[in-house]
Each structure stands twice: as structure tokens, then as C-alpha cells.
Scaffold this active site. Structure first.
Site, PDB file in Angstrom:
ATOM      1  N   LYS A 127       5.313   2.275  -3.950  1.00  8.58           N
ATOM      2  CA  LYS A 127       6.150   1.000  -4.034  1.00  8.58           C
ATOM      3  C   LYS A 127       7.183   1.090  -5.156  1.00  8.58           C
ATOM      4  O   LYS A 127       8.313   0.776  -5.036  1.00  8.58           O
ATOM      5  CB  LYS A 127       5.341  -0.096  -4.602  1.00  8.58           C
ATOM      6  CG  LYS A 127       4.418  -0.852  -3.456  1.00  8.58           C
ATOM      7  CD  LYS A 127       5.339  -1.743  -2.720  1.00  8.58           C
ATOM      8  CE  LYS A 127       4.866  -1.801  -1.339  1.00  8.58           C
ATOM      9  NZ  LYS A 127       4.371  -3.001  -0.638  1.00  8.58           N
ATOM     10  N   LYS A 209       2.089   6.009  14.388  1.00  9.14           N
ATOM     11  CA  LYS A 209       1.264   4.862  14.578  1.00  9.14           C
ATOM     12  C   LYS A 209       2.024   3.785  14.997  1.00  9.14           C
ATOM     13  O   LYS A 209       3.203   3.257  14.588  1.00  9.14           O
ATOM     14  CB  LYS A 209       0.333   4.215  13.236  1.00  9.14           C
ATOM     15  CG  LYS A 209      -0.853   5.278  13.223  1.00  9.14           C
ATOM     16  CD  LYS A 209      -1.795   4.674  12.674  1.00  9.14           C
ATOM     17  CE  LYS A 209      -1.626   4.203  11.155  1.00  9.14           C
ATOM     18  NZ  LYS A 209      -3.060   3.620  10.480  1.00  9.14           N
ATOM     19  N   LYS A 212       4.748  -2.241  12.425  1.00  7.46           N
ATOM     20  CA  LYS A 212       5.529  -3.744  12.482  1.00  7.46           C
ATOM     21  C   LYS A 212       7.039  -3.294  12.133  1.00  7.46           C
ATOM     22  O   LYS A 212       8.029  -3.871  12.629  1.00  7.46           O
ATOM     23  CB  LYS A 212       5.063  -4.564  11.440  1.00  7.46           C
ATOM     24  CG  LYS A 212       3.666  -5.306  11.595  1.00  7.46           C
ATOM     25  CD  LYS A 212       3.074  -5.649  10.560  1.00  7.46           C
ATOM     26  CE  LYS A 212       1.786  -6.198  10.706  1.00  7.46           C
ATOM     27  NZ  LYS A 212       0.991  -6.742   9.470  1.00  7.46           N
TER      28      LYS A 212
END
Ligand code: TRP
Length: 351
Positions: A127, A209, A212
Site C-alpha cells: 500500500k 487470476k 476486479k
């Protein structure tokens, strides 16, 4: 009181089963990877365990999302989970911010967690790299809040993927530290998925994978309409076909078979497996076009009812809010018992 009677009954029956808990991040739309990787397992667990599933909306604040968008996402995630088969009568399905007990436990656990260990976690370091302009304290203590989510119900089984292992290890450390300092209150929580590898679903281009945030055309969302599903499946990557019988399937072909196995009949899967295995260069029996057409239709049959159920629920906000309230009542009944023990142990129980 009728309502208390219901809660007491709920707690009693619930107490006889092991406790399962998991958190769902309200980011974006749920996709097929979420369904087969997580939600399908949740649905199965609701019959065997005392389950708590919640939408982690406090965690979302670490990235400063738009308030209205976040609220909509929370309601949509709740609706989609119910549409996938979670029964709000069976499980406690709630929104994190409706259970203030979690925040108080987070406060106590924060006193037992150290800056050094928090700074070392991979998710935190990721992050910091991704949003260097917003390295807030909530981001640093994300694993502490997650530990509070779990420990507030004294859950022991946490159905999560590999990427959450480190957060779980930290939850165990905090629980252990608390127990040593204040007395045994928390069992140690572990990742749990019925001893089975989670099904991994790749994007329709075979690259990584299903996700989103990647290319939306390679991800099948539970909210996609029939035409869009067909379009995406028909665009899935294939090639000229196997060059010899019983070839090893490339990832993107294997992935199409994985999807076929999940939504089509055993006969259909067998037919295409046979066609694949009997094909060779110059004698290609398998027709990927036909296989994708079949997959598209079966996928539509699979996703369509989930989509309509979810959208019905989203259009019935009163019902959705009632369900969320019921989930919060159940979660708070359990959370307040734990918090009572914690306050007493820490010496914070004056009134
Ligand atoms: N961190 C989890 C994720 O990124 C979400 C989450 C929050 C969670 N609290 C939790 C998962 C507690 C399991 C248990 O997906």
C-alpha cells in the site's frame, strides 16, 4: 421479550458449533473468481458451523473512498452474497460499522501491537508503494482491526485465501499476547477451507487470476447481463487446437475446462475432454467455437438467477436493511459477551 427470546435461542444453538468468520471487502463488483474461490465455500459452511460474515467497510476507509459509492457497494455486496446462497436466517450477515464492539476491541489490541511488526507486513508495504500520498495510521493498523473482527466472536476458523495468511498470523500473535497478559480469552484463529485447494479461476485471456481491477472483458461478474456474458466467453483466448493426442492444455484452455466443469453437465465436459484428447495436428476434433458457445449458454444459466435475485434485493432496500439489522443484532449479541470478558480482564469495567 420476543426479540430477546430469538437472540437467546440463536446464541444457544450457535454455541454448540465451531465459529467461522470472514470479512468481505466492499470494493467493486463480485465476480466468478470470488464466487468459486470464496462464496461457494461460505454457503457450504453455513450448514456446518456457526457463521459470521461481514462487510469490512471500516477497512475500506483506509483508501478514502467516496461515501456514496461505498454505501452502494456495501448494499450490493450484501445482496450478492444472499443471492449466492447465504441464508441470513442461518448466518450472521452484517456490516462491520454496525458493531461498535469491534472498534473497542481494536483499541485494546492496538496497545499490544508494535510499530515495527506492523510496518513489516507485506500488505502495508504494498500500500505504501501504491498510495505513498496516503500512508495513514489506519493502513498501518489494518491487521489489528482484522484481528479484532475475528477475535470479537472468538472465531477459530477463517475461510480466506493465501494472501490473508500473514494477517491471520498476526491475529494469532495479538490473541496470544492478550491471553498472556490478561488471561485466556481468545482461541487462536486459523485459515480454513475444508482441506481443499480453493478453485483458482483465471481471466478469460489466461493471464493471471480473474480480478476486479484488470481488464473488465476478461472477468465475468455476477452482475453481467446475458449478452455481455456471451460476448466475454466468445472472446476468450483459444488457439489452433492440440498438435497431438492427449496434449497438455495451455493455461487459457485449462481455464475454459475449469469453467465448464463448474457450470456444465458432466456429459458436456466429457465430450469436450474426449474431443481434446483425440485431436492432433491436421485432425482437430475439438471445436473451441462450439465449446465456448456451450460454455456461454451454461454460464448464462448459472449467473442469470444470481443476478436477478441480487437486483431484486437491491431494489427492495427496506428488506435489505432489515436483513442487515438482523445480522447486526446477532453479531452484537455475540460481540458484547466477548467485550464484557475483555473489559473485565483489562480492568475497564466500572459501570
Ligand atoms: N483483509 C481481508 C481482505 O482483504 C478482509 C477482511 C477484513 C477479513 N477483516 C477480516 C477477512 C476478518 C477475514 C477475517 O480480503
Amino acid at each position: 421479550m420476543a426479540k430477546n427470546g430469538f437472540l437467546i435461542h440463536y446464541l444457544r444453538t450457535a454455541m454448540e458449533k465451531e465459529i467461522v468468520l470472514s470479512g468481505i471487502r466492499p470494493t467493486g463488483f463480485l465476480h466468478l473468481g470470488n464466487y468459486f474461490g470464496a462464496m461457494r465455500n461460505y454457503v457450504r459452511m453455513q450448514h456446518d458451523y456457526n457463521c459470521y460474515f461481514f462487510v469490512a467497510n471500516w477497512h475500506s476507509l483506509t483508501t478514502h473512498p467516496d461515501t456514496k459509492t461505498l454505501q452502494e457497494s456495501v448494499l450490493r455486496v450484501v445482496a450478492e452474497n444472499i443471492a449466492c446462497g447465504l441464508d441470513p436466517e442461518k448466518v450472521s450477515l452484517y456490516v462491520q460499522s454496525d458493531v461498535p464492539e469491534i472498534a473497542e476491541l481494536y483499541l485494546y489490541l492496538n496497545m499490544l501491537s508494535y510499530k515495527g511488526e506492523l510496518e513489516k507486513t507485506t500488505t502495508f508495504k504494498d500500500k505504501v508503494r501504491m498510495q505513498p500520498e496516503n500512508v495513514n495510521a489506519g493502513l498501518l493498523t489494518y491487521p489489528v482491526l482484522q484481528a479484532a473482527d475475528i477475535l470479537i466472536h472468538r472465531a477459530i476458523k477463517v475461510p480466506v485465501g493465501k494472501d490473508q495468511e500473514q494477517n491471520l498470523e498476526m491475529a494469532r500473535n495479538f490473541a496470544d499476547r492478550f491471553n498472556h497478559r490478561y488471561g485466556e480469552i481468545f482461541p487462536l484463529p486459523y485459515a480454513f477451507n475444508y482441506n481443499s485447494e480453493l478453485v483458482k479461476i483465471l481471466g478469460l485471456d489466461g493471464n493471471g487470476k480473474m480480478s476486479k481491477s484488470e481488464n473488465q472483458m476478461t472477468t465475468l461478474f455476477l452482475a453481467d447481463d446475458d449478452e455481455l456474458i456471451r460476448k466475454k466467453v466468445m472472446k476468450a483466448k483459444t488457439d489452433q487446437g492440440p498438435l497431438k493426442p492427449h496434449s497438455v492444455k495451455p493455461d487459457y484452455i485449462e481455464n475454459l475446462f475449469t469453467l465448464l466443469k463448474l457450470v456444465s453437465s458432466a456429459d458436456t465436459v466429457q465430450k469436450f475432454e474426449d474431443d481434446f484428447n483425440n485431436s492432433s495436428e491436421g485432425n482437430c476434433i475439438i471445436r473451441y467455437g462450439d465449446m465456448k458457445k456451450q460454455l456461454a449458454e451454461d454460464m448464462v444459466k448459472f449467473i442469470n438467477p444470481i443476478r436477478s435475485h441480487a437486483s431484486d434485493l437491491q431494489n427492495n432496500k427496506d428488506l435489505l436493511l432489515k436483513i442487515i439489522k438482523q445480522g447486526a443484532d446477532k453479531a452484537r449479541a455475540s460481540a458484547s459477551v466477548t467485550l464484557g470478558m475483555v473489559r473485565k480482564a483489562v480492568g475497564m469495567d466500572y459501570v
